[in-house]
Design an enzyme around this catalytic site. Structure first.
Site, mmCIF file in Angstrom:
data_model
loop_
_atom_site.group_PDB
_atom_site.id
_atom_site.type_symbol
_atom_site.label_atom_id
_atom_site.label_comp_id
_atom_site.label_asym_id
_atom_site.label_seq_id
_atom_site.Cartn_x
_atom_site.Cartn_y
_atom_site.Cartn_z
ATOM 1 N N CYS A 1 3.602 -7.210 -70.562
ATOM 2 C CA CYS A 1 4.365 -7.302 -71.806
ATOM 3 C C CYS A 1 3.448 -7.810 -72.928
ATOM 4 C CB CYS A 1 5.571 -8.229 -71.654
ATOM 5 S SG CYS A 1 5.112 -9.945 -71.319
ATOM 6 N N CYS B 1 1.805 -11.201 -72.537
ATOM 7 C CA CYS B 1 0.602 -11.195 -71.693
ATOM 8 C C CYS B 1 -0.622 -10.880 -72.534
ATOM 9 C CB CYS B 1 0.731 -10.152 -70.582
ATOM 10 S SG CYS B 1 2.073 -10.453 -69.411
ATOM 11 N N CYS C 1 -40.329 2.029 -49.879
ATOM 12 C CA CYS C 1 -40.052 1.951 -48.441
ATOM 13 C C CYS C 1 -38.751 1.192 -48.210
ATOM 14 C CB CYS C 1 -41.194 1.271 -47.706
ATOM 15 S SG CYS C 1 -41.471 -0.429 -48.243
ATOM 16 N N CYS D 1 -38.282 -2.316 -49.604
ATOM 17 C CA CYS D 1 -37.932 -2.372 -51.032
ATOM 18 C C CYS D 1 -36.416 -2.313 -51.198
ATOM 19 C CB CYS D 1 -38.561 -1.197 -51.787
ATOM 20 S SG CYS D 1 -40.359 -1.150 -51.747
ATOM 21 N N ASP E 1 -0.755 18.340 -39.183
ATOM 22 C CA ASP E 1 0.574 18.612 -39.718
ATOM 23 C C ASP E 1 0.818 20.113 -39.565
ATOM 24 O OD1 ASP E 1 2.975 18.344 -41.314
ATOM 25 O OD2 ASP E 1 1.802 19.239 -42.943
ATOM 26 N N ASP F 1 -1.631 17.952 -45.643
ATOM 27 C CA ASP F 1 -1.749 18.434 -47.023
ATOM 28 C C ASP F 1 -0.706 17.867 -47.969
ATOM 29 O OD1 ASP F 1 0.528 19.856 -46.055
ATOM 30 O OD2 ASP F 1 0.204 21.355 -47.625
ATOM 31 N N ASP G 1 2.076 13.216 -45.726
ATOM 32 C CA ASP G 1 0.965 13.058 -44.787
ATOM 33 C C ASP G 1 0.029 11.915 -45.168
ATOM 34 O OD1 ASP G 1 1.753 15.282 -43.255
ATOM 35 O OD2 ASP G 1 0.731 16.657 -44.620
#
Length: 834
Positions: free
Chosen positions: A25, A28, A92, A95, A513, A712, A716
Site C-alpha cells: 500500500c 509502505c 586454470c 583461478c 502425463d 505440459d 502438471d
C-alpha cells in the site's frame, strides 16, 4: 523529490536501483522512502509500488549494503538478484576457486559460480556490481558487468577472445622462430656428436651459450612475458596459479643457465650446464597448447553463435500507412509486419492475413514445415517458405522465444554440476601442493641424488612444476556442459538447470502425463465407418451439419474434421436435442440422428452390424457414437484425443534405454489402461488430481529410484517440481515450463529419450575428461619427480613435461567437442540449428 543540478554534477553522485518485496500500500511506500532517505549520502528517493522498485540518487558515496539494511529494518526485503561478470585472466581451475572465494567474501553475496570455459561469474545476492568487480580485481583478475543484450552474445568478450587468439598466434610464431635455433644447437650437440664438434670448431661452446642466452631472453621477455606478469603477482599474493608454475619453473632453468654462462665459478664442480633450451621450449610448447585450446574453446560456444545468427536483422514494418524497413531493435509490440517468401520471421507474432508454411525446425527440431494462416502464432527466427503473410508483433527484443532460448542455454552452460564439487575441493590446494612437491623434489635430489646433484635437483623440480598444470581439471566439466547443452538446443532440448544434465542420466522411471503429452491434447475425429449403401463424404457432411449447432468439444471435432477434408457443411432444419440420447435435424431433406447406441435402439435400429468395430473402439478407450440417416443406420463414429504419431517410438526408445514408463493422468481408468496397453506402458495411475500426481511421483521414487516426470499443463506443475527431473513439453503452458528442469521445444515425446541419451553422453564425456585430468597428474608428477630413476634410470625432461601439459588441456577440450557430433537415438529428430 527531484535531483538538483548541483547534486547531479557531483563526481561522486550515482543512481542506485533496488527491488523491494513486501510493499502492499501507499503507506509502505512512505516507510521505505523515509528509511532510505535517512541513509547518509542519499539525495533523493522514489519508490514505485507497481514496479516494486526504489530509485535512489546519491549526493556522495553510499554503501549499497547500508541501503539494503535500511529497507530490511523498515520490515521489507530486497530480493537476491543474479549479476553476471565477465572475468579476464583466469588460466586454470585454481583461478576459478580464488575468484569464487573472493566473491563469496563480499557482504550480501549468497552464491557465486565461476566458469572457466565461458569466463563468466554468476553471483546471487544483494551486493552491488562495483563491490563485486572490486573483489575480483583484488584477487588479481579483471572483471566487468555483462549487460543483458537481445542478441544474447557478449560482443566485447567475443572481440577480446578473437584478439587473444591473434596475440597467441603471433607470440607462438615469434617464440618458435627464436626457440628453434636454441633447440637445434643445444639438443643437437647432445644427441649428435658431429653437431657438438661443429659448434666447438665454428663458434665455440661459450659463444654458443651466449647466443642461446640472447635468444632465450627474447623468448621469455616477449612472447613469454604473459606468464611472469600474471604468475609472480599471484605468487606474491600467496595464491599461485598455473602461470606461477610456469614462471617459477622456466625462470629457475633460465637463472641457473645464466649463472653457468657468466659466473661458472659459483657452481659446484661438474654442475656447469645450461638449460636455455628447456626454458625456451617450455614457453613455446605452452603457448602452442594455449593457442590450440583457445581455438577449440571458441568452438564450444558455436551453438549459441548459430542461435544468435537465426535472428533477423531487418523487419518490413507498416508505419504511417507505408512499409518501411527497420532494424530489429526498433520493432515494437503491436507493429504490423509483412513477410515475403523465404524471409526469416523477425519477431514473435500472430498471423492476421495471408497463408504459408513456416520451417520451425530451429525451435522444435521437427523438419516438416508448419501451416500458418490467420490466427496462427509464429516465432521469431523461423523461416517462411513459399507464401506471404502479415503478422502483428506480440513479443520483441529479449521477450521473444528465441531470446529466451538463448538465455536458457547460457544459464545452463554457466551452471556448475554436482560432479564439479570434487574438482573444486582438489584444485583449491592443488597448485600450492605442486609447489611443495617441487621444493621437496629439489631437496631430495640435492641431498640424496647422484653427482651432479644440483643439476638433477633443478631439472626434476622444474619438471614437476611444469607437468602439473591444473588447466585440464578446470576445463573438464564446463567445456562438456557448454557443448552438451548447445547440442541439446540444436535438438530442441533446453536444459533450464545445469544439474538436470547430470541427474537425468540416473532416471529409472519416466512418468508421463497423458493429455497433451502422449496425446495431441484436443479431441479429433479418429474413426468413421459407414454402412453399405452410404458414401463417407456425404455421411460426414450430414453428421457435421447436425453437430454444427453444438458447442461441445466432440461436436466441434466432427465439424473441424469435415472442414479439414474440404467437405462443405450443408444447412439444417428442425434441430432437436434429446437429453441423454443425442441430437437430430433435417439435412438435405433427410432426418439425421446422431447419438449413443441406446438412442439408435430408441429409434428402432439394430447396431449389431458394427459390433466388432464397437468392441475394438471400446478396447482402445474410445466411446462410439452412431449416425442414422433417413431412418437407416448409416455409420459408427468415434471422437477421441488422438495419440501423437511419435509417442509409440518414444516409449519404445525409453524401453531400449532400460527405463520403465508410467502414465499418471486425471483421465478415467478404462481409457488410460487402453492407451497404456496400445503403447506398452508399464504402469498406470489414473483418475488423480494434481495432488495425486505428486503422491504418485513420490511412490515411484520410493519404489524405483530417480523419477523423471513429463507434462505440459498447469496441473502438471506440482509433479514436475516433485520429480528428480521435470521435463515440460514446450508447446504447453508457461507455468509448466517454469516448474520444469528441461523444456522439450518440439512438443514431441521423442525429446525425452534424446534428452536422457544426451545426459548420458555428456556425463560420460565429463568423466572421461576428469579421469584424464586426474590420472595424468597422478601418474606423471611422481615420474617427473624421478621415482623411476633408482629402478629404471628414467627421468622426465622438462621439455616433455611441457609438451604433455599442453596436450592435456587440448585433449580435454577436444574430447568435449566430440559431443557436437551427438546423434539422437530416435530417428526423425533433426537438428534445430542448421
Amino acid at each position: 523529490m527531484s535531483v538538483s543540478l548541483q547534486d547531479r554534477d557531483r563526481p561522486d553522485a550515482a543512481a542506485i536501483t533496488l527491488s523491494i518485496v513486501g510493499m502492499n500500500c501507499a503507506s509502505c511506500v512512505g516507510r521505505v522512502e523515509a528509511a532510505l532517505a535517512k541513509v547518509p549520502g542519499v539525495a533523493t528517493v522514489a519508490v514505485n509500488l507497481a514496479t516494486e522498485r526504489a530509485d535512489i540518487q546519491t549526493a556522495g558515496p553510499v554503501d549499497r549494503m547500508d541501503l539494503i539494511q535500511a529497507v530490511q529494518k523498515a520490515g521489507y526485503e530486497v530480493p537476491a538478484a543474479p549479476t553476471e561478470l565477465a572475468v579476464e585472466g583466469m588460466s586454470c581451475a585454481s583461478c576459478v576457486g580464488r575468484v569464487e572465494r573472493a566473491l563469496l567474501a563480499v557482504p550480501g553475496v549468497s552464491e557465486a559460480t565461476v566458469n572457466l570455459a565461458t569466463e563468466r561469474a554468476t553471483i546471487r545476492g544483494t551486493a552491488g556490481t562495483d563491490a563485486l568487480v572490486s573483489a575480483v580485481q583484488t584477487a588479481g583478475y579483471k572483471a566487468r558487468p555483462i549487460t543483458d543484450s537481445v542478441a544474447g552474445v557478449d560482443e566485447e568478450a567475443a572481440l577480446r577472445k578473437d584478439a587473444e587468439r591473434i596475440a597467441l598466434k603471433r607470440d607462438l610464431l615469434i617464440a618458435t622462430a627464436l626457440t628453434l635455433p636454441v633447440f637445434i644447437i643445444e639438443m643437437g650437440s647432445h644427441l649428435v656428436p658431429a653437431m657438438h664438434a661443429l659448434v666447438e670448431r665454428s663458434i665455440g661452446m661459450q659463444a654458443s651459450w651466449i647466443l642461446q642466452f640472447v635468444l632465450t631472453t627474447l623468448v621469455l621477455a616477449v612472447p613469454g612475458r604473459r606468464f611472469y606478469t600474471h604468475g609472480f603477482p599471484a605468487l606474491f599474493r600467496l595464491a599461485p596459479d598455473m602461470n606461477s608454475l610456469v614462471a617459477v619453473g622456466t625462470l629457475a632453468a633460465y637463472a641457473y643457465s645464466v649463472v653457468a654462462t657468466f659466473w661458472p665459478g659459483l657452481l659446484p664442480a661438474g654442475t656447469v650446464n645450461v638449460y636455455y633450451e628447456a626454458a625456451a621450449v617450455i614457453v613455446t610448447l605452452i603457448l602452442l597448447g594455449r593457442y590450440l585450446e583457445a581455438r577449440a574453446k571458441g568452438r564450444t560456444s558455436e551453438a549459441i553463435t548459430r542461435l544468435v545468427g537465426l535472428q533477423a536483422r531487418i523487419a518490413r514494418v507498416s508505419r504511417d500507412g507505408r512499409i518501411v524497413e527497420l532494424p530489429i531493435d526498433d520493432v515494437l509490440a503491436g507493429d504490423i509486419i509483412e513477410l515475403r517468401p523465404g524471409e526469416r520471421v523477425p519477431v514473435d507474432g500472430e498471423v492476421i492475413d495471408g497463408h504459408s508454411y513456416v520451417d520451425e525446425s530451429m525451435i522444435t527440431g521437427e523438419p516438416i514445415p508448419v501451416e500458418k494462416s490467420a490466427g496462427s502464432q509464429v516465432v521469431g527466427g523461423t523461416v517462411n517458405q513459399t507464401g506471404a503473410f502479415t503478422i502483428r508483433a506480440t513479443a520483441v527484443g529479449g521477450q521473444t522465444v528465441l531470446a529466451q532460448i538463448i538465455r536458457l542455454v547460457e544459464q545452463a552452460q554457466g551452471s556448475k554440476l554436482p560432479i564439479q564439487a570434487v574438482v573444486d575441493k582438489v584444485t583449491m590446494w592443488f597448485v600450492p601442493a605442486v609447489m611443495a612437491a617441487a621444493a621437496l623434489t629439489f631437496l631430495v635430489w640435492l641431498i640424496f641424488g647422484p653427482s651432479p646433484a644440483l643439476t638433477f635437483a633443478l631439472v626434476n623440480a622444474v619438471a614437476v612444476l611444469i607437468i602439473a598444470c591444473p588447466c585440464a581439471m578446470g576445463l573438464a566439466t564446463p567445456t562438456s556442459i557448454m557443448v552438451g547443452t548447445g547440442r541439446g538446443a540444436e535438438l530442441g532440448v533446453l536444459f533450464r538447470k545445469g544439474e538436470a544434465l547430470q541427474l537425468l542420466k540416473d532416471a529409472k522411471v519416466v512418468a508421463v502425463d497423458k493429455t497433451g503429452t502422449l496425446t495431441e491434447g484436443k479431441p479429433a475425429l479418429t474413426d468413421l465407418e459407414v454402412a453399405d449403401g452410404f458414401e463417407r463424404a456425404a455421411v460426414l457432411a450430414s453428421i457435421a451439419a447436425v453437430e454444427s449447432r453444438s458447442e461441445h468439444p466432440i461436436a466441434r471435432a466432427i465439424v473441424q474434421a469435415a472442414e479439414q477434408e474440404g467437405i462443405a457443411v450443408p444447412p439444417l432444419e428442425q434441430f432437436a436435442s434429446v437429453t441423454g440420447m443425442g441430437v437430430g435435424a433435417n439435412v438435405n431433406g433427410l432426418r439425421v440422428e446422431v447419438g449413443a447406441d441406446r438412442y439408435m435402439r430408441e429409434l428402432g435400429l439394430d447396431v449389431s452390424p458394427f459390433a466388432a468395430t464397437a468392441e475394438r473402439l471400446g478396447n482402445e478407450g474410445k466411446s462410439p457414437m452412431y449416425a442414422a440417416i433417413g431412418g437407416r443406420l448409416a455409420a459408427i463414429v468415434a471422437v477421441a484425443d488422438p495419440i501423437k504419431p511419435t509417442t509409440a517410438a518414444a516409449i519404445a526408445a525409453l524401453h531400449q534405454l532400460g527405463l520403465k514408463v508410467a502414465m499418471i493422468t486425471g483421465d478415467n481408468e478404462r481409457t488410460a489402461k487402453a492407451i497404456a496397453a496400445r503403447l506398452g506402458i508399464d504402469e498406470v495411475v489414473a483418475e488423480v488430481l494434481p495432488e495425486g500426481k505428486v503422491v504418485a511421483v513420490r511412490r515411484l521414487k520410493a519404489e524405483h529410484g530417480h523419477v523423471a516426470f513429463v507434462g505440459d499443463g498447469i496441473n502438471d506443475a506440482p509433479a514436475l517440481a516433485e520429480a528428480d527431473v521435470g521435463l515440460a513439453i514446450g508447446t504447453g503452458t508457461d507455468i509448466a515450463m517454469e516448474a520444469a528442469d528441461v523444456v522439450l521445444m518440439s512438443g514431441s515425446l521423442l525429446g525425452v529419450p534424446n534428452a536422457i541419451a544426451l545426459s548420458q553422453a555428456t556425463i560420460g564425456n565429463i568423466r572421461q575428461n576428469l579421469f584424464w585430468a586426474f590420472a595424468y597428474n597422478t601418474a606423471l608428477i611422481p615420474v617427473a619427480a624421478g621415482v623411476l630413476y633408482p629402478a629404471y634410470g628414467v627421468l622426465l625432461s622438462p621439455i616433455f613435461a611441457a609438451g604433455a601439459m599442453a596436450l592435456s588441456s587440448v585433449f580435454v577440450v577436444g574430447n568435449a567437442l566430440r559431443l557436437r557430433g551427438f546423434r539422437p537415438p530416435v530417428a526423425g529428430q533433426s537438428a534445430a540449428v542448421s
